[in-house]
Design a protein around this motif. Structure first.
Motif, mmCIF file in Angstrom:
data_model
loop_
_atom_site.group_PDB
_atom_site.id
_atom_site.type_symbol
_atom_site.label_atom_id
_atom_site.label_comp_id
_atom_site.label_asym_id
_atom_site.label_seq_id
_atom_site.Cartn_x
_atom_site.Cartn_y
_atom_site.Cartn_z
ATOM 1 N N GLN A 25 0.856 -1.179 0.000
ATOM 2 C CA GLN A 25 0.000 0.000 0.000
ATOM 3 C C GLN A 25 0.895 1.234 0.000
ATOM 4 O O GLN A 25 1.362 1.660 1.049
ATOM 5 C CB GLN A 25 -0.915 -0.013 1.218
ATOM 6 N N CYS A 26 1.147 1.789 -1.153
ATOM 7 C CA CYS A 26 2.038 2.930 -1.298
ATOM 8 C C CYS A 26 1.363 3.964 -2.192
ATOM 9 O O CYS A 26 0.581 3.611 -3.068
ATOM 10 C CB CYS A 26 3.345 2.533 -1.965
ATOM 11 N N CYS A 27 1.699 5.217 -1.985
ATOM 12 C CA CYS A 27 1.221 6.238 -2.913
ATOM 13 C C CYS A 27 2.271 7.334 -3.014
ATOM 14 O O CYS A 27 3.030 7.576 -2.080
ATOM 15 C CB CYS A 27 -0.126 6.791 -2.478
ATOM 16 N N GLY A 28 2.318 7.942 -4.150
ATOM 17 C CA GLY A 28 3.269 9.006 -4.409
ATOM 18 C C GLY A 28 4.027 8.760 -5.692
ATOM 19 O O GLY A 28 3.686 7.874 -6.474
ATOM 20 N N ASN A 29 5.076 9.560 -5.896
ATOM 21 C CA ASN A 29 5.808 9.433 -7.159
ATOM 22 C C ASN A 29 7.258 9.882 -7.081
ATOM 23 O O ASN A 29 7.838 10.256 -8.082
ATOM 24 C CB ASN A 29 5.085 10.219 -8.258
ATOM 25 N N THR A 30 7.860 9.847 -5.904
ATOM 26 C CA THR A 30 9.226 10.371 -5.809
ATOM 27 C C THR A 30 10.314 9.334 -5.524
ATOM 28 O O THR A 30 11.467 9.565 -5.854
ATOM 29 C CB THR A 30 9.320 11.472 -4.735
ATOM 30 N N CYS A 31 9.974 8.212 -4.898
ATOM 31 C CA CYS A 31 11.002 7.203 -4.611
ATOM 32 C C CYS A 31 10.384 5.802 -4.635
ATOM 33 O O CYS A 31 9.175 5.649 -4.636
ATOM 34 C CB CYS A 31 11.698 7.477 -3.283
ATOM 35 N N ILE A 32 11.229 4.802 -4.640
ATOM 36 C CA ILE A 32 10.768 3.420 -4.720
ATOM 37 C C ILE A 32 10.115 3.001 -3.413
ATOM 38 O O ILE A 32 10.665 3.216 -2.337
ATOM 39 C CB ILE A 32 11.955 2.470 -5.021
ATOM 40 N N CYS A 33 8.958 2.391 -3.525
ATOM 41 C CA CYS A 33 8.280 1.799 -2.370
ATOM 42 C C CYS A 33 8.457 0.283 -2.421
ATOM 43 O O CYS A 33 8.926 -0.318 -1.479
ATOM 44 C CB CYS A 33 6.806 2.153 -2.376
ATOM 45 N N ALA A 34 8.062 -0.310 -3.551
ATOM 46 C CA ALA A 34 8.102 -1.767 -3.664
ATOM 47 C C ALA A 34 8.295 -2.164 -5.122
ATOM 48 O O ALA A 34 8.001 -1.399 -6.038
ATOM 49 C CB ALA A 34 6.815 -2.368 -3.119
ATOM 50 N N ILE A 35 8.787 -3.387 -5.294
ATOM 51 C CA ILE A 35 8.963 -3.948 -6.632
ATOM 52 C C ILE A 35 8.392 -5.359 -6.657
ATOM 53 O O ILE A 35 8.307 -6.026 -5.633
ATOM 54 C CB ILE A 35 10.441 -3.970 -7.071
ATOM 55 N N GLN A 36 8.031 -5.775 -7.846
ATOM 56 C CA GLN A 36 7.583 -7.149 -8.066
ATOM 57 C C GLN A 36 8.690 -7.871 -8.837
ATOM 58 O O GLN A 36 9.133 -7.395 -9.889
ATOM 59 C CB GLN A 36 6.278 -7.163 -8.853
ATOM 60 N N ALA A 37 9.150 -9.001 -8.287
ATOM 61 C CA ALA A 37 10.257 -9.726 -8.905
ATOM 62 C C ALA A 37 10.199 -11.186 -8.493
ATOM 63 O O ALA A 37 9.462 -11.555 -7.575
ATOM 64 C CB ALA A 37 11.592 -9.120 -8.452
ATOM 65 N N ASN A 38 10.996 -11.996 -9.153
ATOM 66 C CA ASN A 38 11.142 -13.382 -8.735
ATOM 67 C C ASN A 38 11.948 -13.433 -7.445
ATOM 68 O O ASN A 38 12.879 -12.649 -7.244
ATOM 69 C CB ASN A 38 11.851 -14.202 -9.816
ATOM 70 N N ASN A 39 11.579 -14.361 -6.583
ATOM 71 C CA ASN A 39 12.295 -14.591 -5.327
ATOM 72 C C ASN A 39 13.587 -15.333 -5.652
ATOM 73 O O ASN A 39 13.579 -16.321 -6.379
ATOM 74 C CB ASN A 39 11.410 -15.416 -4.386
ATOM 75 N N ASP A 40 14.701 -14.880 -5.092
ATOM 76 C CA ASP A 40 15.988 -15.520 -5.378
ATOM 77 C C ASP A 40 16.234 -16.785 -4.556
ATOM 78 O O ASP A 40 17.285 -17.390 -4.637
ATOM 79 C CB ASP A 40 17.138 -14.531 -5.175
ATOM 80 N N GLY A 41 15.253 -17.189 -3.741
ATOM 81 C CA GLY A 41 15.396 -18.359 -2.892
ATOM 82 C C GLY A 41 15.807 -18.015 -1.470
ATOM 83 O O GLY A 41 15.786 -18.853 -0.581
ATOM 84 N N TYR A 42 16.188 -16.755 -1.266
ATOM 85 C CA TYR A 42 16.580 -16.258 0.056
ATOM 86 C C TYR A 42 15.672 -15.099 0.477
ATOM 87 O O TYR A 42 16.060 -14.265 1.292
ATOM 88 C CB TYR A 42 18.043 -15.795 0.043
ATOM 89 N N ASP A 43 14.486 -15.053 -0.110
ATOM 90 C CA ASP A 43 13.494 -13.998 0.143
ATOM 91 C C ASP A 43 14.002 -12.614 -0.219
ATOM 92 O O ASP A 43 13.692 -11.619 0.433
ATOM 93 C CB ASP A 43 12.986 -14.041 1.589
ATOM 94 N N ARG A 44 14.802 -12.556 -1.253
ATOM 95 C CA ARG A 44 15.271 -11.294 -1.840
ATOM 96 C C ARG A 44 14.882 -11.289 -3.317
ATOM 97 O O ARG A 44 14.781 -12.330 -3.950
ATOM 98 C CB ARG A 44 16.787 -11.145 -1.703
ATOM 99 N N PRO A 45 14.689 -10.102 -3.893
ATOM 100 C CA PRO A 45 14.296 -10.038 -5.302
ATOM 101 C C PRO A 45 15.461 -10.320 -6.246
ATOM 102 O O PRO A 45 16.605 -9.975 -5.957
ATOM 103 C CB PRO A 45 13.820 -8.598 -5.460
ATOM 104 N N GLN A 46 15.126 -10.946 -7.376
ATOM 105 C CA GLN A 46 16.103 -11.091 -8.452
ATOM 106 C C GLN A 46 16.029 -9.808 -9.267
ATOM 107 O O GLN A 46 15.037 -9.570 -9.965
ATOM 108 C CB GLN A 46 15.781 -12.291 -9.333
ATOM 109 N N LEU A 47 17.045 -8.988 -9.166
ATOM 110 C CA LEU A 47 17.060 -7.708 -9.866
ATOM 111 C C LEU A 47 17.690 -7.876 -11.240
ATOM 112 O O LEU A 47 18.877 -7.649 -11.444
ATOM 113 C CB LEU A 47 17.808 -6.655 -9.051
ATOM 114 N N THR A 48 16.868 -8.287 -12.196
ATOM 115 C CA THR A 48 17.338 -8.466 -13.558
ATOM 116 C C THR A 48 17.660 -7.103 -14.172
ATOM 117 O O THR A 48 17.229 -6.062 -13.668
ATOM 118 C CB THR A 48 16.266 -9.154 -14.417
ATOM 119 N N LEU A 49 18.377 -7.122 -15.259
ATOM 120 C CA LEU A 49 18.693 -5.887 -15.971
ATOM 121 C C LEU A 49 17.400 -5.185 -16.400
ATOM 122 O O LEU A 49 17.280 -3.967 -16.274
ATOM 123 C CB LEU A 49 19.586 -6.169 -17.174
#
Length: 72
Positions: A25-49
């Protein structure tokens, strides 16, 4: 894919995110709140290019996208 909330200061560092169990639940437009990504297996996002480019684009346009949600 899963949602991860940014809890640190570096949106390109997977260690600065925490796994969420529900849609963020985020609102605004100035900084990152959340991202949707694959889980890397350690509960961290896979930050693809492609996702890193989407993050940069969202910040530059000051507009959330499919996989990136911004906040103030």
């Amino acid at each position: 894919m899963a949602w991860f909330i940014l809890n640190g200061s570096d949106p390109t560092d997977p260690k600065d995110y925490n796994l969420l169990t529900s849609l963020p639940q985020c609102c605004g437009n100035t900084c990152i709140c959340a991202i949707q990504a694959n889980n890397d297996g350690y509960d961290r996002p896979q930050l693809t290019l492609a996702l890193q480019e989407e993050i940069k684009s969202s910040l530059a346009r000051r507009q959330s996208s499919i996989n990136v949600i911004l906040r103030d």
